[in-house]
Structure formats: structure tokens, C-alpha cells
Write a protein that holds these residues in place. Structure first.
Motif, PDB file in Angstrom:
ATOM      1  N   LEU A 357      -4.338 -58.277  24.847  1.00 31.38           N
ATOM      2  CA  LEU A 357      -3.998 -59.410  25.556  1.00 31.38           C
ATOM      3  C   LEU A 357      -3.248 -59.034  26.747  1.00 31.38           C
ATOM      4  CD1 LEU A 357      -3.416 -62.248  23.312  1.00 31.38           C
ATOM      5  CD2 LEU A 357      -5.191 -62.387  24.807  1.00 31.38           C
ATOM      6  N   LYS A 358      -2.400 -58.118  26.755  1.00 35.36           N
ATOM      7  CA  LYS A 358      -1.641 -57.585  27.822  1.00 35.36           C
ATOM      8  C   LYS A 358      -2.392 -57.067  29.059  1.00 35.36           C
ATOM      9  CE  LYS A 358       0.388 -53.565  27.512  1.00 35.36           C
ATOM     10  NZ  LYS A 358       1.099 -52.357  26.994  1.00 35.36           N
ATOM     11  N   TYR A 359      -3.384 -56.235  28.765  1.00 33.83           N
ATOM     12  CA  TYR A 359      -4.339 -55.604  29.690  1.00 33.83           C
ATOM     13  C   TYR A 359      -5.048 -56.991  30.258  1.00 33.83           C
ATOM     14  CZ  TYR A 359      -3.597 -51.269  27.193  1.00 33.83           C
ATOM     15  OH  TYR A 359      -2.846 -50.324  26.678  1.00 33.83           O
ATOM     16  N   LEU A 360      -5.710 -58.018  29.365  1.00 39.97           N
ATOM     17  CA  LEU A 360      -6.237 -59.087  30.042  1.00 39.97           C
ATOM     18  C   LEU A 360      -5.482 -59.670  30.980  1.00 39.97           C
ATOM     19  CD1 LEU A 360      -9.116 -60.544  29.795  1.00 39.97           C
ATOM     20  CD2 LEU A 360      -7.813 -62.024  27.697  1.00 39.97           C
ATOM     21  N   ALA A 361      -4.323 -60.045  30.623  1.00 42.07           N
ATOM     22  CA  ALA A 361      -3.371 -60.817  31.453  1.00 42.07           C
ATOM     23  C   ALA A 361      -3.275 -60.093  32.930  1.00 42.07           C
ATOM     24  CB  ALA A 361      -1.939 -60.910  31.039  1.00 42.07           C
ATOM     25  N   ASN A 362      -3.363 -58.703  32.997  1.00 42.39           N
ATOM     26  CA  ASN A 362      -3.143 -57.970  34.239  1.00 42.39           C
ATOM     27  C   ASN A 362      -4.643 -58.345  35.169  1.00 42.39           C
ATOM     28  OD1 ASN A 362      -0.602 -57.285  33.698  1.00 42.39           O
ATOM     29  ND2 ASN A 362      -1.575 -55.223  32.882  1.00 42.39           N
ATOM     30  N   ILE A 363      -5.749 -58.193  34.275  1.00 45.27           N
ATOM     31  CA  ILE A 363      -7.139 -58.390  34.709  1.00 45.27           C
ATOM     32  C   ILE A 363      -6.993 -59.864  35.497  1.00 45.27           C
ATOM     33  CG2 ILE A 363      -9.432 -58.424  34.269  1.00 45.27           C
ATOM     34  CD1 ILE A 363      -8.836 -56.289  32.019  1.00 45.27           C
ATOM     35  N   GLU A 364      -6.682 -60.990  34.623  1.00 44.50           N
ATOM     36  CA  GLU A 364      -6.798 -62.434  35.037  1.00 44.50           C
ATOM     37  C   GLU A 364      -6.098 -62.596  36.241  1.00 44.50           C
ATOM     38  OE1 GLU A 364      -7.451 -64.535  30.597  1.00 44.50           O
ATOM     39  OE2 GLU A 364      -5.508 -64.047  31.405  1.00 44.50           O
ATOM     40  N   ALA A 365      -4.938 -61.862  36.408  1.00 47.38           N
ATOM     41  CA  ALA A 365      -4.052 -62.121  37.570  1.00 47.38           C
ATOM     42  C   ALA A 365      -4.774 -61.479  38.775  1.00 47.38           C
ATOM     43  CB  ALA A 365      -2.667 -61.546  37.293  1.00 47.38           C
ATOM     44  N   ARG A 366      -5.392 -60.463  38.624  1.00 48.24           N
ATOM     45  CA  ARG A 366      -6.302 -59.685  39.706  1.00 48.24           C
ATOM     46  C   ARG A 366      -7.451 -60.592  40.130  1.00 48.24           C
ATOM     47  NH1 ARG A 366      -7.391 -53.553  37.889  1.00 48.24           N
ATOM     48  NH2 ARG A 366      -8.284 -53.628  39.791  1.00 48.24           N
TER      49      ARG A 366
END
Length: 432
Positions: A357-366
Motif C-alpha cells: 500500500l505504501k508503494y501504491l500510494a506513491n504510484i497513485e500520487a504520480r
């Protein structure tokens, strides 16, 4: 094993007798090292459960300096060690006459230091970027040339199959594979196929070495990177439903009972294998932990590598509930975490999903920044953001062949262009 270490006191000048003494010491060292190598296929192999210290010595020796590396490349230590490691699967017939079977169904031989020694040597070969002297940064250290036998072992697919399948230290071998795959289509192709076939039959624990190798392979930035992404992650293909009455095949929502079902597969062009994206999506219900372990690695890769980020976010969604491939991931991981808290008291299942989820949050922000919707809150019933207008396809009404082009002189290979008429409507998925 007993090892010899001779410490020489500092001298300002060398006399004739001290020079002769140094020659004698080098001869003694050489004889000792040659004796140590000679017992590898016999005494060392027989005591396979206890030979960790033997290879720790060679690892420290390889890291000791230029004379040590020169000796090891001269003795083809890469080939010697990998021939020993591969046993009867070695590509070097007759290189080592005695090959004892090592390990059993309960325990693997401790070969981590062996593989790490090979990694140390390869990092000083021409396949890796040059290394400078730590004491003199302007001085470039020698890049050694592996022998033909060394390269035969390094390109042997059985090496990578054994490391991944038997759960050995895959990090060292993955680093080597990363460099060998650079601009090498044949090696990249076969290693990609090996990884996908291994993942298709692996459990969540068995998948980890394959994922490690996959990360290093896809992270290689060269002219073949796009091909590797298509081979391993897969290309989007409509999920075709064969007509039972011999009519036109259908795809899309026709014949399905839920909008959450798969309508797009991500097939690999490699010899009948599914891409990683399909493996993960299809495992989300029956093998949830396998899906989570694979997702964590995939999300790290998407977050860390720009070409992979753009490749994945531009793919069509796997079902009609989503607008992009990654839209199903957050609800899946959040549900998984809630179940892990409810049913498992001492487990790392929740930690793996939280990291994903931590990696996914970064991806969603991008993604939000790319689409120009940064900081804009989406209502629960508003459509999910997407890169292209999605459609829902229903029943196929008919299919017609428009053109046929022969691709060879004997007309044995034909390129056929078909037109499919189907019921469709614009899709506005909300993730529910």
C-alpha cells in the motif's frame, strides 16, 4: 580446514635473501591454494553440510585484492565453483570427474558463499562497470575477462533454474543475470520464460526467488526493456468466450455473471505462458497471499522505474469495475489487511500488504499528477480517472474477414484482418 596466513613486516629495502624468501612464500601459498582446490570435488563434496567455511575463505580471498583476483581468474574459479554447484546439470562435461550428490529433500547445501564469490569476481569482469581504486579514485582497476568455461556456466539456464527452484541466495545470481541480460535478447528471452513458468507453479514462499530475479531483469535499462516488459508483464488480450453453437466468439460482458470478472487477459508472447499481471489478478481470490507477495514486488518496481510505471498505467483494466489495471489493487489489499487482523495473530501477512500500500500510494500520487487531478477529491459514485475512454462490450453480432495477406512465398503463413460487430456502450466504472 586449516588456513595459512603469513604477515610480512614492513621494510624499506629488500635484500637478496628477503626477495628469495618472498618467492618461496608465493610458492608455498600457491601450493596451498592448489591443494585447497583439488579437494573440492572429493572431500568438500562429501562433507556438503559443513563446507560453508570453505567457501567463506574463497569469498574473503576474492575480496582481498588484485593478486588474489588474478589467481582466481587464471584458475577459472567461476567455472570450477559453478560446475561444482550444478553437479550433474553442469554444461562442462568432464571438467570435474567426480561429482557427488549434495543436499537432500530436507536441506540444501550451504552454497551462499560460493555464489557470492562468483558475484565478487563478476563485478570485476568486463560485464560490469569499471571500478576505481578506493585509495586513488583516478586509477581504474583491471577488468578481467572470464574464460570460455566461465561463460558457459554463467549462461547455463540450469544455474538460474536451480537457484530459483531450490531457494538458494538469488540476490547474487540475480545481479549477475541483470548484467548478462544487457542487450542480450536470447538470454533475456529464455530467462523470462524460466521465471514465468516457475511463478505459475510456485507457492507464495517459493515465488520469492523468482520475483527477485524478475526485478533485476526488468530493471535493466537498454533497448530490450520494452520487450522484457511485454514478455513478463504481458500484453492485453480480450477474454474470448467460445460460442457453444459454432457461431461467432464473444468477448466482454456477454456470458458473465459479474462485472468483477476478467474481461482482459495479459498474455505473454512467450510460448503459451500468462503474464505476471494475469497471474496476480487471477490469484486474488483463491491464492490471496501469493497475489499479495507478487503485488508487493510489482508495486515496488512500478514506483521505482519510470518505463515500467508508464507501461502499466497505460494498460486497459482487467474488468469493467476498474478504469485502469491498478484500480482493483487498493480495495484488494485493504480487505486482505482487515482479514489478516481478524484471523491471524502472529503473521507478517499484514506487513507485506501494508508495504504494498505504501508503494501504491506513491504510484497513485504520480497518476493524479499525470492526469492533472492532483488534490481533487473524487466522490464515491463518480467515475474513476482513466487515460482513455473505456467501453463495455456485449454480445458479438457477427464477424467478417476483410483482408488476407500471405507473409511467405508458399502462402503457409497468412495475416488475416477481421471485423467484429458487437453490442457496446461507454463505461463509467466507479470501482464498485
Amino acid at each position: 580446514f586449516f588456513f595459512l596466513m603469513i604477515r610480512r613486516p614492513p621494510r624499506s629495502t629488500q635484500s637478496r635473501s628477503s626477495a628469495a624468501s618472498d618467492v618461496y612464500k608465493r610458492q608455498v601459498h600457491g601450493e596451498f591454494l592448489n591443494t585447497l582446490l583439488s579437494i573440492l570435488p572429493t572431500e568438500v563434496a562429501k562433507n556438503w553440510s559443513k563446507f560453508a567455511n570453505y567457501f567463506e575463505f574463497w569469498k574473503d580471498f576474492a575480496a582481498g585484492g588484485e593478486p588474489q583476483l588474478h589467481f582466481m581468474f587464471q584458475k577459472q574459479i567461476i567455472a570450477v565453483f559453478l560446475d561444482f554447484f550444478l553437479e550433474k546439470r553442469s554444461p562442462l562435461e568432464g571438467f570435474s570427474e567426480k561429482k557427488h550428490t549434495m543436499g537432500n529433500r530436507y536441506m540444501n547445501p550451504p552454497c551462499e558463499a560460493l555464489l557470492q564469490t562468483v558475484e565478487i569476481m563478476m563485478k570485476r569482469s568486463r560485464f560490469f562497470p569499471y571500478v576505481t581504486d578506493s585509495a586513488n579514485p583516478e586509477k581504474v582497476l583491471t577488468q578481467y575477462e572470464p574464460s570460455e568455461n566461465d561463460m558457459r556456466c554463467l549462461y547455463c539456464l540450469d544455474l538460474y533454474d536451480k537457484v530459483m527452484k531450490d531457494g538458494f541466495d538469488s540476490n547474487s545470481v540475480a545481479i549477475i543475470a541483470h548484467q548478462l541480460a544487457h542487450e542480450n535478447e536470447g538470454f533475456s528471452y529464455h530467462l523470462s520464460l524460466l521465471i514465468l513458468r516457475g511463478l505459475a507453479r510456485a507457492t507464495s514462499e517459493e515465488a520469492r526467488p523468482y520475483l527477485k530475479m524478475l526485478l533485476y531483469l526488468l530493471y535493466q535499462s537498454d533497448s530490450l526493456q520494452r520487450k522484457r516488459l511485454e514478455w513478463i508483464l504481458g500484453l492485453p488480450t480480450p477474454n474470448v468466450i467460445a460460442a457453444p453453437d459454432g457461431g461467432a466468439d464473444s468477448f466482454g460482458s456477454y456470458g458473465q455473471i459479474s462485472l468483477d470478472e476478467c474481461v482482459v487477459n495479459y498474455e505473454s508472447p512467450l510460448e503459451g505462458t500468462s503474464g505476471l499481471l494475469s497471474l496476480i489478478f487471477n490469484a486474488r481470490r483463491r491464492w490471496e497471499h501469493f497475489a499479495v507477495v507478487c503485488l508487493k514486488s510489482l508495486l515496488w518496481l512500478i514506483d521505482a522505474c519510470e518505463p515500467i510505471f508508464h507501461y502499466v498505467i497505460s494498460l486497459p483494466p482487467p474488468n469493467y469495475v476498474s478504469a485502469k489495471y491498478l484500480d482493483w489493487v487498493r480495495p484488494f489489499l485493504e480487505t486482505y489487511i482487515a482479514d489478516a487482523k481478524k484471523y491471524y495473530y502472529t503473521s507478517n501477512k499484514e506487513d507485506i500488504a501494508q508495504e504494498g500500500l505504501k508503494y501504491l500510494a506513491n504510484i497513485e500520487a504520480r497518476i493524479a499528477k499525470t492526469l492533472g487531478i492532483e488534490g481533487i477529491e473524487r466522490g464515491p459514485d463518480e467515475p474513476l480517472p482513466c487515460y482513455f475512454r473505456p467501453y463495455v462490450f456485449g454480445k458479438t453480432l457477427g464477424e467478417e474477414v476483410l483482408e488476407t495477406h500471405p507473409l511467405d512465398e508458399g502462402r503457409t503463413i497468412l495475416l488475416q484482418v477481421n471485423e467484429v460487430r458487437a453490442v457496446y456502450t461507454e463505461s463509467k466504472p466507479t470501482g464498485k
